[in-house]
Design a protein around this motif. Structure first.
Motif, PDB file in Angstrom:
ATOM      1  N   THR A 162       0.825  -1.224   0.000  1.00 23.26           N
ATOM      2  CA  THR A 162       0.000   0.000   0.000  1.00 23.26           C
ATOM      3  C   THR A 162       0.850   1.260   0.000  1.00 23.26           C
ATOM      4  OG1 THR A 162      -1.738  -1.167   1.210  1.00 23.26           O
ATOM      5  CG2 THR A 162      -1.861   1.228   1.168  1.00 23.26           C
ATOM      6  N   GLY A 163       1.877   1.311   0.856  1.00 19.81           N
ATOM      7  CA  GLY A 163       2.722   2.497   0.927  1.00 19.81           C
ATOM      8  C   GLY A 163       3.437   2.763  -0.379  1.00 19.81           C
ATOM      9  N   ALA A 164       3.939   1.710  -1.013  1.00 12.77           N
ATOM     10  CA  ALA A 164       4.620   1.863  -2.296  1.00 12.77           C
ATOM     11  C   ALA A 164       3.644   2.316  -3.375  1.00 12.77           C
ATOM     12  CB  ALA A 164       5.267   0.535  -2.690  1.00 12.77           C
ATOM     13  N   LEU A 165       2.442   1.748  -3.359  1.00 10.62           N
ATOM     14  CA  LEU A 165       1.435   2.116  -4.365  1.00 10.62           C
ATOM     15  C   LEU A 165       1.058   3.586  -4.231  1.00 10.62           C
ATOM     16  CD1 LEU A 165      -0.404   1.044  -6.634  1.00 10.62           C
ATOM     17  CD2 LEU A 165      -2.132   0.582  -4.889  1.00 10.62           C
ATOM     18  N   MET A 166       0.870   4.053  -3.010  1.00 11.44           N
ATOM     19  CA  MET A 166       0.540   5.461  -2.791  1.00 11.44           C
ATOM     20  C   MET A 166       1.679   6.369  -3.237  1.00 11.44           C
ATOM     21  SD  MET A 166      -1.197   8.047  -1.814  1.00 11.44           S
ATOM     22  CE  MET A 166      -2.588   7.691  -0.752  1.00 11.44           C
ATOM     23  N   ALA A 167       2.910   6.037  -2.842  1.00 14.21           N
ATOM     24  CA  ALA A 167       4.052   6.891  -3.166  1.00 14.21           C
ATOM     25  C   ALA A 167       4.277   6.982  -4.665  1.00 14.21           C
ATOM     26  CB  ALA A 167       5.306   6.354  -2.473  1.00 14.21           C
ATOM     27  N   MET A 168       4.225   5.841  -5.347  1.00  9.69           N
ATOM     28  CA  MET A 168       4.455   5.844  -6.786  1.00  9.69           C
ATOM     29  C   MET A 168       3.313   6.516  -7.544  1.00  9.69           C
ATOM     30  SD  MET A 168       6.489   2.381  -7.872  1.00  9.69           S
ATOM     31  CE  MET A 168       5.333   1.190  -7.234  1.00  9.69           C
ATOM     32  N   SER A 169       2.091   6.308  -7.071  1.00 10.58           N
ATOM     33  CA  SER A 169       0.940   6.928  -7.730  1.00 10.58           C
ATOM     34  C   SER A 169       0.993   8.445  -7.603  1.00 10.58           C
ATOM     35  CB  SER A 169      -0.361   6.399  -7.121  1.00 10.58           C
ATOM     36  OG  SER A 169      -0.499   5.019  -7.314  1.00 10.58           O
ATOM     37  N   LYS A 170       1.323   8.910  -6.424  1.00  6.68           N
ATOM     38  CA  LYS A 170       1.376  10.364  -6.197  1.00  6.68           C
ATOM     39  C   LYS A 170       2.486  11.008  -7.008  1.00  6.68           C
ATOM     40  CE  LYS A 170       1.488  13.783  -2.462  1.00  6.68           C
ATOM     41  NZ  LYS A 170       1.575  13.990  -0.989  1.00  6.68           N
TER      42      LYS A 170
END
Length: 344
Positions: A108-116
């Motif tokens: 989840t943290g990686a998905l949020m960071a990369m998406s942002k």
């Protein structure tokens, strides 16, 4: 969805592996025959897995990505490997316009960071919020945000979350004017932090938005079905979510223990099995799977890492509905109307 709209699926993410991800995509395809997919990951493995799902062959395209984001990868590590990982490539397909949305069961943290980093924010939105559907006693589920993306929020953030949550409820729950409430320690006007009270005042004054502001709501009322959208900071929201999930498991375990306690209880279980099955289905997270990063300039859905094929299919359905109902433009329009009224 338009005929050329595609959903990028991180086929390698999630705890259960490629087989469950492909089975979930296949189930979504059977439910929504207009869906098209970009399956991102190890091409050889995906092609081999597709042999078990012939219905996907004509509806999908494989996009090779040699690397995978692990569950214990830090967001900073993930960002550096974005161009070679299935998660990063799926997000980039949205940025390029090749996909209308991305779905991943990964970190989840990686998905949020990369998406942002890749998609940036919608104009007028300061921070993204993690939103999800929670089961309730009402006719529909309840939207709740933020569920962990922002531990601290000011009044402006909470107002933006309310606008985005209401727009999502209108599309996903088919509501014309969702009832929106702010999570607080009481329902009285003087309760709560300065930020919560200031946000309440701003939402109360926003009379021309397609939502109904219902004031404050306490934690024990979230699942009653009295409101459609519950807004809070990510710290409070994540605690509320995990507490609700833990309580559901606790109740389930208590029922199992009670039904196994005696012969009479076992007979009672057989008699009440239809009711207990209904309860199990209502609380099953796979039937509510698919959290959304609202506020990004692109659509990204987070599927639970341990989701079954049913859960994966549900998350893909969430993405498809947001695409079909043009959620991003709805949020832009609602926020523009709010800003116009606030400056009038």
């Amino acid at each position: 969805m338009s005929p050329d709209a595609r959903i990028a699926v991180d086929a390698m993410g999630g705890d259960e592996g490629l087989a469950v991800m492909l089975a979930g995509v296949a189930l979504a395809r059977r439910r929504f025959d207009d869906m098209r997919f970009l399956l991102v990951g190890d091409e050889a493995r995906i092609r081999e897995g597709l042999a078990a799902h012939p219905n996907l062959t004509a509806a999908s395209e494989i996009v090779h990505a040699p690397d995978v984001i692990r569950g214990d990868d830090k967001p900073s590590q993930a960002i550096r490997r974005a161009k070679t990982t299935s998660m990063g490539v799926a997000i980039d397909l949205v940025k390029q316009g090749r996909a209308a949305a991305a779905v991943s069961s990964g970190n989840t943290g990686a998905l949020m960071a990369m998406s942002k980093l890749s998609l940036r924010m919608l104009p007028g939105i300061d921070r993204p919020a993690l939103a999800a559907m929670l089961p309730s006693l009402g006719d529909t589920d309840t939207v709740m945000l933020d569920l962990g993306a922002n531990t601290e929020c000011d009044a402006r953030n909470l107002v933006q979350f309310a606008v985005m949550g209401a727009a999502w409820a209108r599309t996903t729950l088919d509501l014309e004017s969702p009832r929106v409430a702010l999570l607080n320690i009481g329902t009285e006007a003087l309760k709560g932090t300065d930020e919560v009270r200031e946000a309440a005042a701003a939402l109360k004054a926003a009379t021309h938005l397609p939502m109904t502001f219902s004031g404050f709501i306490e934690g024990d009322r979230i699942s009653r079905g009295n409101v459609d959208v519950v807004v809070c900071d990510g710290f409070s929201g994540n605690i509320a979510l995990k507490t609700a999930e833990g309580t559901a498991r606790f109740v389930g375990d208590l029922l199992k223990r009670a039904f196994r306690s005696s012969v009479r209880s076992k007979i009672g279980f057989l008699i009440s099995k239809p009711a207990t099955q209904l309860l199990r289905d209502h609380l099953d997270p796979n039937n509510h799977n698919g959290a959304v990063f609202l506020g990004l300039n692109g659509l990204v859905v987070k599927s639970h890492g341990g989701a079954t094929e049913l859960g994966v299919a549900h998350a893909i359905g969430v993405a498809a509905k947001m695409v079909r109902d043009d959620l991003l433009n709805r949020i832009k329009d609602d926020l523009a109307h709010f800003d116009e009224q606030a400056t009038a």
